[in-house]
Design a protein around this motif. Structure first.
Motif, PDB file in Angstrom:
ATOM      1  N   PRO A 110       0.854  -0.583  -0.359  1.00  0.00           N
ATOM      2  CA  PRO A 110      -0.229   0.084   0.194  1.00  0.00           C
ATOM      3  C   PRO A 110       1.359   0.979   0.092  1.00  0.00           C
ATOM      4  CG  PRO A 110      -0.863  -1.765   1.842  1.00  0.00           C
ATOM      5  CD  PRO A 110       0.598  -2.178   1.124  1.00  0.00           C
ATOM      6  N   GLU A 111       2.006   1.084   0.108  1.00  0.00           N
ATOM      7  CA  GLU A 111       2.941   2.467   0.573  1.00  0.00           C
ATOM      8  C   GLU A 111       3.818   2.455   0.022  1.00  0.00           C
ATOM      9  OE1 GLU A 111       2.605  -0.010   2.622  1.00  0.00           O
ATOM     10  OE2 GLU A 111       4.563  -0.500   3.632  1.00  0.00           O
ATOM     11  N   GLY A 112       4.003   1.500  -1.460  1.00  0.00           N
ATOM     12  CA  GLY A 112       4.356   1.636  -2.182  1.00  0.00           C
ATOM     13  C   GLY A 112       5.526   0.217  -3.215  1.00  0.00           C
ATOM     14  N   LEU A 113       6.648   0.784  -4.135  1.00  0.00           N
ATOM     15  CA  LEU A 113       6.512  -0.644  -4.765  1.00  0.00           C
ATOM     16  C   LEU A 113       7.843  -0.708  -3.873  1.00  0.00           C
ATOM     17  CD1 LEU A 113       7.294  -3.266  -6.489  1.00  0.00           C
ATOM     18  CD2 LEU A 113       8.725  -1.677  -7.832  1.00  0.00           C
ATOM     19  N   ARG A 114       8.141  -2.201  -3.133  1.00  0.00           N
ATOM     20  CA  ARG A 114       9.211  -2.809  -2.516  1.00  0.00           C
ATOM     21  C   ARG A 114       9.622  -3.159  -2.920  1.00  0.00           C
ATOM     22  NH1 ARG A 114       9.906  -0.653   2.558  1.00  0.00           N
ATOM     23  NH2 ARG A 114       8.227   0.556   3.775  1.00  0.00           N
ATOM     24  N   VAL A 115      11.583  -3.668  -2.726  1.00  0.00           N
ATOM     25  CA  VAL A 115      12.067  -4.234  -4.118  1.00  0.00           C
ATOM     26  C   VAL A 115      13.695  -4.663  -2.744  1.00  0.00           C
ATOM     27  CG1 VAL A 115      13.990  -3.908  -6.138  1.00  0.00           C
ATOM     28  CG2 VAL A 115      12.014  -2.907  -6.023  1.00  0.00           C
ATOM     29  N   ASP A 116      13.104  -5.809  -3.023  1.00  0.00           N
ATOM     30  CA  ASP A 116      14.534  -6.490  -2.491  1.00  0.00           C
ATOM     31  C   ASP A 116      15.626  -6.607  -3.314  1.00  0.00           C
ATOM     32  OD1 ASP A 116      13.825  -7.110  -0.248  1.00  0.00           O
ATOM     33  OD2 ASP A 116      12.249  -8.254  -0.347  1.00  0.00           O
ATOM     34  N   TYR A 117      16.816  -6.217  -3.431  1.00  0.00           N
ATOM     35  CA  TYR A 117      17.424  -5.788  -4.886  1.00  0.00           C
ATOM     36  C   TYR A 117      19.148  -7.030  -3.763  1.00  0.00           C
ATOM     37  CZ  TYR A 117      20.520  -3.668  -8.412  1.00  0.00           C
ATOM     38  OH  TYR A 117      21.358  -3.626  -9.173  1.00  0.00           O
ATOM     39  N   GLY A 118      19.085  -7.553  -4.433  1.00  0.00           N
ATOM     40  CA  GLY A 118      21.182  -8.529  -4.448  1.00  0.00           C
ATOM     41  C   GLY A 118      21.492  -7.915  -5.550  1.00  0.00           C
ATOM     42  N   ARG A 131      35.450 -12.383  -5.118  1.00  0.00           N
ATOM     43  CA  ARG A 131      33.498 -12.255  -4.491  1.00  0.00           C
ATOM     44  C   ARG A 131      32.814 -11.465  -3.374  1.00  0.00           C
ATOM     45  NH1 ARG A 131      30.562 -16.727  -7.234  1.00  0.00           N
ATOM     46  NH2 ARG A 131      30.797 -15.990  -8.463  1.00  0.00           N
ATOM     47  N   LEU A 132      32.227 -10.028  -4.510  1.00  0.00           N
ATOM     48  CA  LEU A 132      31.754  -9.413  -2.925  1.00  0.00           C
ATOM     49  C   LEU A 132      29.721  -9.341  -2.995  1.00  0.00           C
ATOM     50  CD1 LEU A 132      33.650  -5.947  -3.892  1.00  0.00           C
ATOM     51  CD2 LEU A 132      33.928  -7.972  -2.419  1.00  0.00           C
ATOM     52  N   PRO A 133      29.028 -10.122  -1.865  1.00  0.00           N
ATOM     53  CA  PRO A 133      27.736  -9.997  -2.399  1.00  0.00           C
ATOM     54  C   PRO A 133      27.481  -9.013  -1.181  1.00  0.00           C
ATOM     55  CG  PRO A 133      28.596 -12.077  -0.900  1.00  0.00           C
ATOM     56  CD  PRO A 133      29.526 -10.890  -1.384  1.00  0.00           C
ATOM     57  N   ALA A 134      26.001  -8.626  -2.157  1.00  0.00           N
ATOM     58  CA  ALA A 134      25.991  -7.501  -1.038  1.00  0.00           C
ATOM     59  C   ALA A 134      23.808  -7.633  -1.176  1.00  0.00           C
ATOM     60  CB  ALA A 134      26.281  -6.013  -1.481  1.00  0.00           C
ATOM     61  N   SER A 135      23.160  -6.544  -0.683  1.00  0.00           N
ATOM     62  CA  SER A 135      21.301  -6.618  -0.494  1.00  0.00           C
ATOM     63  C   SER A 135      20.845  -5.534   0.035  1.00  0.00           C
ATOM     64  CB  SER A 135      21.293  -8.377   0.269  1.00  0.00           C
ATOM     65  OG  SER A 135      21.364  -7.978   1.594  1.00  0.00           O
ATOM     66  N   PHE A 136      20.046  -5.022  -0.631  1.00  0.00           N
ATOM     67  CA  PHE A 136      19.564  -3.918  -0.530  1.00  0.00           C
ATOM     68  C   PHE A 136      18.101  -3.650  -0.267  1.00  0.00           C
ATOM     69  CE2 PHE A 136      23.230  -3.395  -2.558  1.00  0.00           C
ATOM     70  CZ  PHE A 136      24.206  -2.475  -2.001  1.00  0.00           C
ATOM     71  N   ARG A 137      17.376  -2.937   0.589  1.00  0.00           N
ATOM     72  CA  ARG A 137      15.433  -3.022   0.747  1.00  0.00           C
ATOM     73  C   ARG A 137      15.567  -1.407  -0.342  1.00  0.00           C
ATOM     74  NH1 ARG A 137      13.050  -3.840   5.662  1.00  0.00           N
ATOM     75  NH2 ARG A 137      11.125  -4.319   3.810  1.00  0.00           N
ATOM     76  N   LEU A 138      14.790  -1.451  -1.287  1.00  0.00           N
ATOM     77  CA  LEU A 138      14.956  -0.583  -1.816  1.00  0.00           C
ATOM     78  C   LEU A 138      12.932  -0.201  -1.617  1.00  0.00           C
ATOM     79  CD1 LEU A 138      17.305  -0.972  -5.011  1.00  0.00           C
ATOM     80  CD2 LEU A 138      17.357   0.519  -2.064  1.00  0.00           C
ATOM     81  N   TRP A 139      12.921   1.553  -1.469  1.00  0.00           N
ATOM     82  CA  TRP A 139      11.776   1.060  -1.569  1.00  0.00           C
ATOM     83  C   TRP A 139      10.717   2.411  -2.130  1.00  0.00           C
ATOM     84  CZ3 TRP A 139       9.895   5.843   1.503  1.00  0.00           C
ATOM     85  CH2 TRP A 139       8.481   6.149   1.510  1.00  0.00           C
ATOM     86  N   TYR A 140       9.862   2.849  -3.220  1.00  0.00           N
ATOM     87  CA  TYR A 140       9.817   3.569  -4.469  1.00  0.00           C
ATOM     88  C   TYR A 140       7.986   4.309  -4.015  1.00  0.00           C
ATOM     89  CZ  TYR A 140      13.503   2.178  -6.564  1.00  0.00           C
ATOM     90  OH  TYR A 140      15.059   1.732  -6.659  1.00  0.00           O
ATOM     91  N   PRO A 141       7.976   5.533  -3.395  1.00  0.00           N
ATOM     92  CA  PRO A 141       6.905   5.684  -3.156  1.00  0.00           C
ATOM     93  C   PRO A 141       6.332   6.407  -4.480  1.00  0.00           C
ATOM     94  CG  PRO A 141       8.013   6.863  -2.242  1.00  0.00           C
ATOM     95  CD  PRO A 141       9.173   5.905  -2.628  1.00  0.00           C
ATOM     96  N   SER A 142       4.797   6.324  -4.517  1.00  0.00           N
ATOM     97  CA  SER A 142       4.191   6.616  -6.457  1.00  0.00           C
ATOM     98  C   SER A 142       4.812   8.540  -5.820  1.00  0.00           C
ATOM     99  CB  SER A 142       3.043   6.471  -6.049  1.00  0.00           C
ATOM    100  OG  SER A 142       2.314   7.435  -4.915  1.00  0.00           O
ATOM    101  N   PRO A 143       4.528   9.106  -6.964  1.00  0.00           N
ATOM    102  CA  PRO A 143       4.043  10.925  -7.019  1.00  0.00           C
ATOM    103  C   PRO A 143       3.483  11.170  -5.906  1.00  0.00           C
ATOM    104  CG  PRO A 143       4.886   9.941  -9.296  1.00  0.00           C
ATOM    105  CD  PRO A 143       4.626   8.376  -8.368  1.00  0.00           C
ATOM    106  N   SER A 144       2.584  10.559  -6.194  1.00  0.00           N
ATOM    107  CA  SER A 144       1.649  11.286  -5.076  1.00  0.00           C
ATOM    108  C   SER A 144       1.195  10.834  -3.847  1.00  0.00           C
ATOM    109  CB  SER A 144      -0.402  10.920  -5.850  1.00  0.00           C
ATOM    110  OG  SER A 144      -0.206   9.066  -5.862  1.00  0.00           O
ATOM    111  N   ALA A 145       1.740   9.683  -3.485  1.00  0.00           N
ATOM    112  CA  ALA A 145       2.610   9.474  -2.387  1.00  0.00           C
ATOM    113  C   ALA A 145       3.800  10.414  -1.689  1.00  0.00           C
ATOM    114  CB  ALA A 145       3.063   8.399  -2.114  1.00  0.00           C
ATOM    115  N   ILE A 146       4.624  10.962  -2.559  1.00  0.00           N
ATOM    116  CA  ILE A 146       5.966  11.950  -1.744  1.00  0.00           C
ATOM    117  C   ILE A 146       5.101  13.019  -2.008  1.00  0.00           C
ATOM    118  CG2 ILE A 146       7.853  12.844  -3.129  1.00  0.00           C
ATOM    119  CD1 ILE A 146       8.612  10.458  -4.504  1.00  0.00           C
ATOM    120  N   VAL A 147       4.081  13.619  -2.482  1.00  0.00           N
ATOM    121  CA  VAL A 147       3.558  14.571  -2.300  1.00  0.00           C
ATOM    122  C   VAL A 147       2.225  14.653  -0.787  1.00  0.00           C
ATOM    123  CG1 VAL A 147       1.189  16.458  -2.927  1.00  0.00           C
ATOM    124  CG2 VAL A 147       3.256  15.369  -4.623  1.00  0.00           C
TER     125      VAL A 147
END
Ligand code: SAM
Length: 292
Positions: free
Chosen positions: A211-219, A233-249
């Protein structure tokens, strides 16, 4: 794994817990200095936004606060745009160390620092509090690393408090058209020469619509292939979050900010569903018409 590296890893994890989510590299299973070097190798290629930030610095005239500055990729356009002062803050000690190296190796940045016009510090954008006020505050590529709406309001409110009267905050993140349309299995993104080594980057990502936007598990899995054939070898992982433009407003409104303009690219194209970027220029609501 040796005792020393286990202890090092534990220390990193403790540091990461102490910093919460603000240090995106300290909690990774790979060496954070190497990850920071690879980060620079990858991000320094991004130049399409430099003219935009140079212009906004010139337009605002005054001091610039670069929140989540990484290794200082945007310092040059700020200084070239005539910033009275530039302060860069980032949660990653490894990236701020790279920013220091960047300043040392760049005549223009070194001179700016010599004149007291450029400063870098480790800090959390959600809690940043400085006595100095800024004509331009920038959050470029940072919102996606925050945990969600509450953290975003903290960061936006901190940014709003740092603005001087008439100051502008620029929030810059991936736009609706730049988001991954589906999950991606582990696959090779790119392979490049880096001095006498080769770098092979693989990544995978998993999308979660919330509901709060797109969440992305990025490895990511980055192989540094040395001339003698050995591989780090360098592994890394990130939890990313992308709110919509209207959510940012809406989040801006909760943080005492008003959105003055929105763009879908650094060339100032209008923001719509196909836009690769979502760039918003915000001002403190208290600075709006009728409040002075
Ligand atoms: C994609 S990078 C963008 C760096 C830089 N703004 C640029 O455009 O090149 C995101 C940066 O945000 C920083 N970051 C993420 N969460 C943070 C937090 N809570 N406090 C401080 N920095 C944070 C990361 O360490 C990383 O350097």
């Amino acid at each position: 794994m040796g005792r020393a590296s286990r202890a090092g890893r534990r220390a990193k994890q403790q540091r990461s817990r102490a910093f919460g989510l603000s240090d995106i590299l300290a909690g990774q299973p790979a060496d954070e200095e190497l990850l920071a070097a690879v980060y620079d190798f990858e991000h320094d290629e991004i130049t399409e936004d430099l003219a935009f930030y140079r212009r906004w610095t010139r337009r605002q005239g005054g001091a610039v606060l670069d929140l989540g500055c990484g290794s200082g990729r945007l310092f040059r356009p700020f200084v070239e745009g005539g910033a009275a002062r530039v302060v860069g803050i980032d949660g990653s000690a490894a990236l701020t160390a790279r920013a220091e190296e960047r300043i040392e190796s760049d005549d223009v940045l070194r001179a700016a620092r010599g004149e007291g016009r450029l400063e870098v510090a480790v800090g959390d954008v959600r809690r940043v509090s400085r006595r100095e006020r800024f004509a331009l505050v920038v959050l470029a590529g940072v919102i996606a690393h925050l945990d969600g709406p509450e953290d975003a309001v903290r960061a936006l409110s901190a940014a709003a408090r740092a603005l001087d009267r008439g100051g502008a905050l620029i929030v810059d993140l991936l736009g609706p058209g730049g988001l991954p349309p589906h999950d991606l299995p582990l696959s090779v993104d790119w392979e490049k020469a880096w001095d006498d080594r080769r770098v092979v980057r693989r990544s995978r990502l998993e999308r979660h619509e919330t509901p709060e936007g797109l969440r992305v598990d990025y490895g990511t899995l980055t192989d540094l292939v040395e001339a003698d054939g050995t591989i780090a070898r360098l592994p890394a992982s990130f939890r990313l979050w992308y709110p919509s433009p209207s959510a940012i407003v809406a989040l801006a409104g909760e943080s005492g900010l008003e959105v003055e303009a929105a763009f879908g690219s650094h060339d100032l194209n209008p923001l719509d569903e196909r836009s690769e970027r979502c760039i918003m220029v915000m001002r403190r609501a208290a600075d709006g018409p009728g409040t002075g």
